[in-house]
Motif scaffolding. Sequence first.
Motif, PDB file in Angstrom:
ATOM      1  N   ASP A  92      32.269  36.782  47.632  1.00 36.43           N
ATOM      2  CA  ASP A  92      33.389  37.439  46.669  1.00 36.43           C
ATOM      3  C   ASP A  92      33.512  36.874  45.403  1.00 36.43           C
ATOM      4  O   ASP A  92      33.977  37.646  44.450  1.00 36.43           O
ATOM      5  N   GLY A  93      33.281  35.539  45.563  1.00 31.61           N
ATOM      6  CA  GLY A  93      33.384  34.863  44.172  1.00 31.61           C
ATOM      7  C   GLY A  93      32.122  35.063  43.290  1.00 31.61           C
ATOM      8  O   GLY A  93      32.109  34.121  42.350  1.00 31.61           O
ATOM      9  N   LEU A  94      31.108  35.429  43.660  1.00 32.83           N
ATOM     10  CA  LEU A  94      30.006  35.495  42.875  1.00 32.83           C
ATOM     11  C   LEU A  94      30.020  36.436  41.871  1.00 32.83           C
ATOM     12  O   LEU A  94      30.463  37.581  41.833  1.00 32.83           O
ATOM     13  N   ASP A  95      29.603  35.659  40.529  1.00 32.23           N
ATOM     14  CA  ASP A  95      29.901  36.420  39.296  1.00 32.23           C
ATOM     15  C   ASP A  95      28.360  37.027  39.301  1.00 32.23           C
ATOM     16  O   ASP A  95      27.462  36.283  39.165  1.00 32.23           O
TER      17      ASP A  95
ATOM     18  N   PRO B 153      32.490  46.425  51.071  1.00 31.22           N
ATOM     19  CA  PRO B 153      31.968  46.596  49.683  1.00 31.22           C
ATOM     20  C   PRO B 153      32.061  45.399  49.098  1.00 31.22           C
ATOM     21  O   PRO B 153      33.046  44.587  49.042  1.00 31.22           O
ATOM     22  N   GLY B 154      31.201  44.922  48.102  1.00 36.37           N
ATOM     23  CA  GLY B 154      30.951  43.851  47.286  1.00 36.37           C
ATOM     24  C   GLY B 154      30.496  42.777  48.155  1.00 36.37           C
ATOM     25  O   GLY B 154      30.127  41.788  47.648  1.00 36.37           O
ATOM     26  N   ARG B 155      29.984  42.990  49.338  1.00 34.55           N
ATOM     27  CA  ARG B 155      29.376  41.981  50.366  1.00 34.55           C
ATOM     28  C   ARG B 155      27.961  42.294  50.552  1.00 34.55           C
ATOM     29  O   ARG B 155      27.338  42.711  49.679  1.00 34.55           O
ATOM     30  N   PHE B 156      27.551  42.613  51.753  1.00 34.44           N
ATOM     31  CA  PHE B 156      26.190  43.091  52.233  1.00 34.44           C
ATOM     32  C   PHE B 156      26.589  44.548  52.084  1.00 34.44           C
ATOM     33  O   PHE B 156      26.473  45.260  53.103  1.00 34.44           O
TER      34      PHE B 156
ATOM     35  N   SER C 259      33.904  32.870  57.321  1.00 35.81           N
ATOM     36  CA  SER C 259      34.787  33.150  56.265  1.00 35.81           C
ATOM     37  C   SER C 259      34.263  32.386  54.991  1.00 35.81           C
ATOM     38  O   SER C 259      34.524  32.949  53.753  1.00 35.81           O
ATOM     39  N   GLN C 260      33.668  31.166  54.954  1.00 35.06           N
ATOM     40  CA  GLN C 260      33.288  30.488  53.804  1.00 35.06           C
ATOM     41  C   GLN C 260      32.194  31.546  53.159  1.00 35.06           C
ATOM     42  O   GLN C 260      32.002  31.592  51.909  1.00 35.06           O
ATOM     43  N   LEU C 261      31.200  32.177  54.069  1.00 31.08           N
ATOM     44  CA  LEU C 261      30.355  32.939  53.380  1.00 31.08           C
ATOM     45  C   LEU C 261      30.901  33.956  52.547  1.00 31.08           C
ATOM     46  O   LEU C 261      30.332  34.189  51.325  1.00 31.08           O
ATOM     47  N   LEU C 262      31.886  34.497  53.002  1.00 33.99           N
ATOM     48  CA  LEU C 262      32.589  35.685  52.357  1.00 33.99           C
ATOM     49  C   LEU C 262      33.326  35.330  51.285  1.00 33.99           C
ATOM     50  O   LEU C 262      33.393  35.844  50.015  1.00 33.99           O
ATOM     51  N   VAL C 263      33.940  34.115  51.255  1.00 37.55           N
ATOM     52  CA  VAL C 263      34.538  33.600  50.042  1.00 37.55           C
ATOM     53  C   VAL C 263      33.419  33.260  48.916  1.00 37.55           C
ATOM     54  O   VAL C 263      33.714  33.710  47.916  1.00 37.55           O
TER      55      VAL C 263
END
Length: 268
Positions: free
Chosen positions: A148-151, A175-178, A141-145
Amino acid sequence: PSSMREVKFELPYVCWEDVGGQTKVKKQLIEAVQWPQINPELFECLGISPPRGLLMIGPPGCSKTLMARAVASEAKLNFLAVKGPELFSKWVGDSEKAVRSLFAKARANAPAIIFFDEIDGLAVTRGRENDSISVADRVVSQLLVEMDGLDRRVGITVIAATNRPDKIDHALLRPGRFDLLLNVHPPDEVDREEIFGIHMRSMPRAVDVDIKELANLAEGYTGADIKLVCREAGIAALEESLDISEASMRHFKIALSRVQPSNVQFYE
Ligand code: ATP
């Protein structure tokens, strides 16, 4: 936190010429990582955003790590490597914090690549009823957070690698992750020829060494296996005589009989 001091940044020196075969994956990495790094404005103009996360899928010893280092090196990005399972073992009880600090550290050293080897090691225990699950759950979850927050403008690309695609947590693939999948294959005969060439570059060898024939004989050998074969050929030459200053075809054949092929499977 002090535990994060163990994570080291490096600027790897690996170039594309050090990687045999894998033409398609190299091209994908160049387009997805190198281009946006060199010409971010072109992507902005076209209104397209480069992927934040790339997932390399392929059997062991077939250059996943090597290519991640090569793209970092070619694009002049800092390289931060972490093995999935290490997030649990090294920072027990503090795994989420470890993930947070990892990204903070990457941001402070941007532009950078974060490389998660054995990403499946994060997901394996997820969903099972014991104590470590909740840790695995929280790490993912933390990895996803963080992802998702990567600008995009910060210049961090996350590359993950796995040889167990069946064990990947599907939440990671949204989408937006790997969202860019790279299929890394074991080398075919032509690739093996290139790989032998690479690992013999700095090896004095007799004129009878026939790389084409070796590539043909090395059916089932991965890049990592071929590297070992070359080393073993050097040792066989030394065993024969300490005066020998080059490896001959017979030494390579001895080496092939000593190093067993991994015989990894093609995925897909
Ligand atoms: P693992 O899943 O075990 O981490 P991997 O796919 O990441 O495997 P690497 O660690 O990149 O494999 O490969 C190990 C070593 O084998 C490399 O450092 C390199 O020396 C050699 N090697 C593997 N594939 C190739 C290749 N295509 N060209 C040149 N060398 C290769």
